[in-house]
Motif scaffolding. Sequence first.
Motif, PDB file in Angstrom:
ATOM      1  N   GLU A 111       0.797  -1.266   0.038  1.00 13.88           N
ATOM      2  CA  GLU A 111       0.209   0.123   0.043  1.00 13.88           C
ATOM      3  C   GLU A 111       0.999   1.330   0.048  1.00 13.88           C
ATOM      4  N   ARG A 126       0.724   4.119  -2.981  1.00 14.16           N
ATOM      5  CA  ARG A 126       0.554   5.488  -2.744  1.00 14.16           C
ATOM      6  C   ARG A 126       1.695   6.277  -3.483  1.00 14.16           C
ATOM      7  N   SER A 179       0.608   1.148  -8.959  1.00 15.79           N
ATOM      8  CA  SER A 179       0.598  -0.030  -9.062  1.00 15.79           C
ATOM      9  C   SER A 179       1.728  -0.662 -10.080  1.00 15.79           C
ATOM     10  N   LEU A 193      -4.909  -6.641  -1.989  1.00 14.92           N
ATOM     11  CA  LEU A 193      -4.834  -5.306  -1.445  1.00 14.92           C
ATOM     12  C   LEU A 193      -6.040  -4.491  -1.708  1.00 14.92           C
ATOM     13  N   GLY A 214      -8.924  -2.611   1.080  1.00 16.58           N
ATOM     14  CA  GLY A 214      -9.557  -1.457   0.727  1.00 16.58           C
ATOM     15  C   GLY A 214     -10.944  -1.597   1.068  1.00 16.58           C
ATOM     16  N   ASN A 230      -7.635   7.833   0.254  1.00 19.19           N
ATOM     17  CA  ASN A 230      -7.154   6.695  -0.254  1.00 19.19           C
ATOM     18  C   ASN A 230      -7.338   6.558  -1.754  1.00 19.19           C
ATOM     19  N   LEU A 279      -5.705   3.715  -3.697  1.00 18.29           N
ATOM     20  CA  LEU A 279      -6.337   2.518  -3.341  1.00 18.29           C
ATOM     21  C   LEU A 279      -7.537   2.192  -3.769  1.00 18.29           C
TER      22      LEU A 279
END
Length: 204
Positions: A28, A32, A36, A69, A73, A109, A112
């Motif tokens: 994660e 951020r 990805s 992941l 979320g 987020n 995410l």
Amino acid sequence: MAPMPAEKPETRPYHHGDLRSALLAAAERTLRDKGSASLSLRELARDLGVSHAAPGRHFKDKQALLNALALVGYDRMAEALEAADEPGLPLQDRLTVLARTYLGFAIDNAELLELMYARKHEPDAAEQMAAAIDRTVGALERAVAAAQQHGEIVDGDPEQLTLVVGTALHGLASLAVTGKFTTEAAMATVSGLVHHLMYGLKPR
């Protein structure tokens, strides 16, 4: 003079307490900071100080890591929505609370959330994704269905009405995330957005 013993190659431990959670937390952070595309099980293993093979005990490949992941979320969003929801409120107030909670999650987020939506139709995790999505979208749909039962809004398919609400909220979140609105301005817009969703734009 006796020859110096050869140095042993550096080895990394295979075990790491709760490695699965550590991998997800590290993933994660990478998501951020870099997106990805920069995620790599080998790099995560190096960062955590374990052997490159160790993550394979939990995730068969990068796609499995991304699915997990995304599920993290959805669980986090569902917990936030469930904690904020107040079923006893009139629909307009209830939706405003849920909308602000969703908006806050989306802004905090953003990367995410993008992953969550990108992975929600992933065949390898379809059943888990469906259950996770139900906990999030389901919070809005249950609010809509309850309001219909109380005569607060029109009859119709709750799923379709929820789609209208969800689309508006996600659109507002996208504007905030991309800098079209400040967080404060986006939050201040929520009550008006919910009002127009409830009553439409036609003069009365």
